[in-house]
Scaffold this active site. Structure first.
Site, short mmCIF file in Angstrom:
data_model
loop_
_atom_site.label_atom_id
_atom_site.label_comp_id
_atom_site.label_asym_id
_atom_site.label_seq_id
_atom_site.Cartn_x
_atom_site.Cartn_y
_atom_site.Cartn_z
CB CYS A 12 -0.93 0.01 1.21
SG CYS A 12 -2.35 -1.10 1.08
CG HIS A 51 -4.62 -4.34 1.66
ND1 HIS A 51 -3.27 -4.43 1.90
CD2 HIS A 51 -5.20 -5.31 2.41
CE1 HIS A 51 -3.04 -5.41 2.75
NE2 HIS A 51 -4.19 -5.96 3.09
CG HIS A 103 2.83 -10.06 -4.12
ND1 HIS A 103 2.34 -10.01 -2.82
CD2 HIS A 103 3.83 -10.97 -4.10
CE1 HIS A 103 3.02 -10.86 -2.07
NE2 HIS A 103 3.93 -11.47 -2.82
P1 AMP Z 1 6.09 -13.11 -1.28
O1 AMP Z 1 7.24 -13.72 -0.52
O2 AMP Z 1 5.45 -13.99 -2.29
O3 AMP Z 1 5.08 -12.48 -0.32
O4 AMP Z 1 6.73 -11.94 -2.14
C1 AMP Z 1 7.11 -10.72 -1.61
C2 AMP Z 1 8.15 -10.17 -2.53
O5 AMP Z 1 8.28 -8.79 -2.27
C3 AMP Z 1 9.54 -10.78 -2.34
O6 AMP Z 1 9.96 -11.41 -3.55
C4 AMP Z 1 10.41 -9.60 -1.96
O7 AMP Z 1 11.70 -9.66 -2.52
C5 AMP Z 1 9.61 -8.43 -2.51
N1 AMP Z 1 9.82 -7.15 -1.85
C6 AMP Z 1 9.89 -6.91 -0.54
N2 AMP Z 1 10.07 -5.59 -0.31
C7 AMP Z 1 10.11 -5.00 -1.53
C8 AMP Z 1 10.27 -3.65 -1.97
N3 AMP Z 1 10.42 -2.62 -1.11
N4 AMP Z 1 10.27 -3.40 -3.30
C9 AMP Z 1 10.13 -4.42 -4.18
N5 AMP Z 1 9.95 -5.71 -3.83
C10 AMP Z 1 9.95 -5.99 -2.52
ZN ZN Z 2 -1.74 -3.27 1.05
#
Ligand code: AMP
Ligand code: ZN
Length: 117
Positions: A12, A51, A103
């Site tokens: 968010c 969200h 995501h």
């Molecule tokens: P998941 O583990 O499927 O919930 O994926 C979360 C993803 O978000 C992971 O692959 C992280 O590397 C990525 N992530 C976490 N923080 C950030 C950020 N600030 N910008 C871009 N990606 C992020």
């Molecule tokens: Zn959110």
């Protein structure tokens, strides 16, 4: 309220511009940005601006918005000239979900093994 921004949600904050991200595409309903810890030459996350905790919650609440994510997955692949790619929705901590704002991981640009492990 379902779909409302959550104060403690990293994604968010990216949608609101309060946390920086390398944004590659934006539509009225979605944002796509590069994963901070890429697992492939292309590793982009496509999220709804609204969200929802995971893909199942999103699909139940707003099927059209869930489809927007899949359309954007193809747009990301086209922009990075990917012939093949993988879309992953980690759902639940046991499957590796760490951010509870739905995501789609778009992965490509290298060989992708199946089954993924
Ligand atoms: P998941 O583990 O499927 O919930 O994926 C979360 C993803 O978000 C992971 O692959 C992280 O590397 C990525 N992530 C976490 N923080 C950030 C950020 N600030 N910008 C871009 N990606 C992020
Ligand atoms: Zn959110």
């Amino acid at each position: 309220m379902p779909g409302e921004p959550q104060d403690d949600c990293l994604f968010c904050k990216i949608v609101e511009g309060h946390v920086p991200a390398t944004i590659v595409r934006e539509t009225p309903t979605t944002v796509a940005f590069r994963d901070i810890n890429p697992q492939a030459p292309t590793h982009v996350l496509v999220i709804p601006k609204a969200h929802y905790a995971n893909a199942a919650v999103l699909a139940a609440a707003d099927p059209a918005l869930a489809a927007d994510l899949l359309r954007e997955a193809q747009e990301v692949a086209d922009e990075d000239k990917l012939e093949s790619y993988r879309v992953v929705f980690n759902t639940g901590t046991g499957a590796g979900q760490t951010v509870f704002h739905v995501h789609a991981h778009i992965l490509g640009g290298r060989g992708l093994q199946w089954p993924p492990g």
